[in-house]
Design an enzyme around this catalytic site. Structure first.
Site, PDB file in Angstrom:
ATOM      1  N   HIS A 208       0.846  -1.188   0.000  1.00 25.73           N
ATOM      2  CA  HIS A 208       0.000   0.000   0.000  1.00 25.73           C
ATOM      3  C   HIS A 208       0.885   1.243   0.000  1.00 25.73           C
ATOM      4  O   HIS A 208       1.768   1.388   0.838  1.00 25.73           O
ATOM      5  CB  HIS A 208      -0.923   0.030   1.219  1.00 25.73           C
ATOM      6  CG  HIS A 208      -1.773   1.265   1.291  1.00 25.73           C
ATOM      7  ND1 HIS A 208      -1.374   2.424   1.926  1.00 25.73           N
ATOM      8  CD2 HIS A 208      -3.007   1.523   0.774  1.00 25.73           C
ATOM      9  CE1 HIS A 208      -2.318   3.342   1.814  1.00 25.73           C
ATOM     10  NE2 HIS A 208      -3.306   2.815   1.119  1.00 25.73           N
ATOM     11  N   HIS A 216      -2.489   3.632  -3.403  1.00 24.06           N
ATOM     12  CA  HIS A 216      -2.300   2.773  -4.574  1.00 24.06           C
ATOM     13  C   HIS A 216      -1.790   1.420  -4.090  1.00 24.06           C
ATOM     14  O   HIS A 216      -0.904   1.348  -3.235  1.00 24.06           O
ATOM     15  CB  HIS A 216      -1.296   3.409  -5.539  1.00 24.06           C
ATOM     16  CG  HIS A 216      -1.049   2.593  -6.774  1.00 24.06           C
ATOM     17  ND1 HIS A 216      -1.997   2.419  -7.744  1.00 24.06           N
ATOM     18  CD2 HIS A 216       0.042   1.894  -7.181  1.00 24.06           C
ATOM     19  CE1 HIS A 216      -1.503   1.648  -8.710  1.00 24.06           C
ATOM     20  NE2 HIS A 216      -0.271   1.315  -8.388  1.00 24.06           N
TER      21      HIS A 216
END
Length: 303
Positions: A208, A216
């Site tokens: 992450h 994202h």
């Protein structure tokens, strides 16, 4: 006005007054609220990705920089046009401490597991309700592992919530690729005949990037047929090496028990192997193929 009438009626003496004539009343002054001063900028603590999830705190309390050691100054657009001089801002004096390489904190996964299974004293704000005395009491709790699954998923707590702040934790958790041993954390000791082993191998990692508001996701995963690691970033898939897997973005760890791991049946592909290339009728331009094959970047932007 009343003071002037009393003076004229006492003895008839001449009296000079600076008060306005009786037929002209002086306008009353209105109390205007003090004009609120507009701040030039705000200061926030940010992480290495430039994102922040913590403010100045409630009630004017200060923030700490234990896990967000960077400071970002966010200018008001109007104030920046009026007061900010970009040329002068570049004339700063660089302190010698900025020359020293920054060391990022690292913890071992085994330390996290030990803390997860240790005795914890509940806080005053989180008392335990005793069913016997019917009252909330201060107590301790402890989590133990009784048996181990075939696939073990470890969720690293990357987000910290307190009364005054929220933040993304960028600490590197150093986790093993092979031989993660859980025998020391089992309440029921293994070793009996027919008991499954307590060692695991890593098969995938979910990463992450970003903060609480946006982010994202990417992942690393191992192909069970050829044993090769791959990096998945949206529609892009590239080869990966084992020394690239442990990063501060690791969020979910997927382990498989060693007795359930199947030995690879196919040879490991070479980095130049065209097996990841699309079919001939869907092939892109040679320049684009070369670019995609060499790239291993991570897109940090998101809608």
């Amino acid at each position: 006005e009343e003071e002037e009438e009393e003076g004229n009626g006492a003895g008839g003496e001449d009296h000079e007054s600076t008060s306005p004539p009786t037929n002209e009343r002086q306008p009353k002054r209105k109390c205007r609220p003090a004009k609120r001063r507009k701040p030039l900028f705000t200061i926030q603590a940010v992480n290495s990705n430039g994102t922040t999830e913590r403010g100045m705190g409630e009630g004017g309390s200060a923030f700490s920089f234990n896990s967000q050691p960077y400071v970002a100054i966010d200018w008001d657009p109007e104030m920046k046009k009026k007061y900010y001089n970009e040329n002068e801002a570049e004339k700063y004096v660089k302190h010698r401490s900025m020359e020293a390489p920054q060391q990022q904190s690292t913890v071992q996964l085994q330390q996290c597991i030990e803390l997860f299974t240790t005795v914890e004293t509940l806080e005053d704000e989180n008392p335990w309700y005793c069913p016997t005395c019917k009252k909330h009491q201060l107590a301790t709790k402890k989590l133990d592992l009784w048996s181990l699954p075939e696939v073990l998923i470890i969720h690293l707590k990357r987000f910290s919530y307190t009364k005054y702040s929220r933040e993304k934790l960028d600490t590197i958790v150093n986790f093993p690729i092979r031989d993660l041993d859980f025998s020391g954390y089992l309440l029921r000791k293994s070793g009996a005949e027919g008991e499954p082993p307590s060692r695991y191998n890593l098969i995938a990692v979910s990463n992450h990037y970003g903060g609480l508001r946006d982010g994202h996701y990417t992942s690393y995963a191992q192909n069970k047929d050829n044993g090769q690691w791959y990096y998945f970033d949206d529609s892009k898939v590239t080869y990966a090496k084992e020394d690239q897997i442990v990063t501060n973005a690791a969020y979910l760890l997927f382990y498989q028990r060693q007795d359930k791991i199947r030995q690879p049946t196919l040879p490991s592909p070479c980095p130049g192997d065209p097996s990841l290339s699309p079919p001939a009728d869907e092939a892109a331009a040679p320049e684009q193929e070369e670019l995609d094959g060499a790239a291993s970047c991570v897109n940090m932007e998101t809608d």
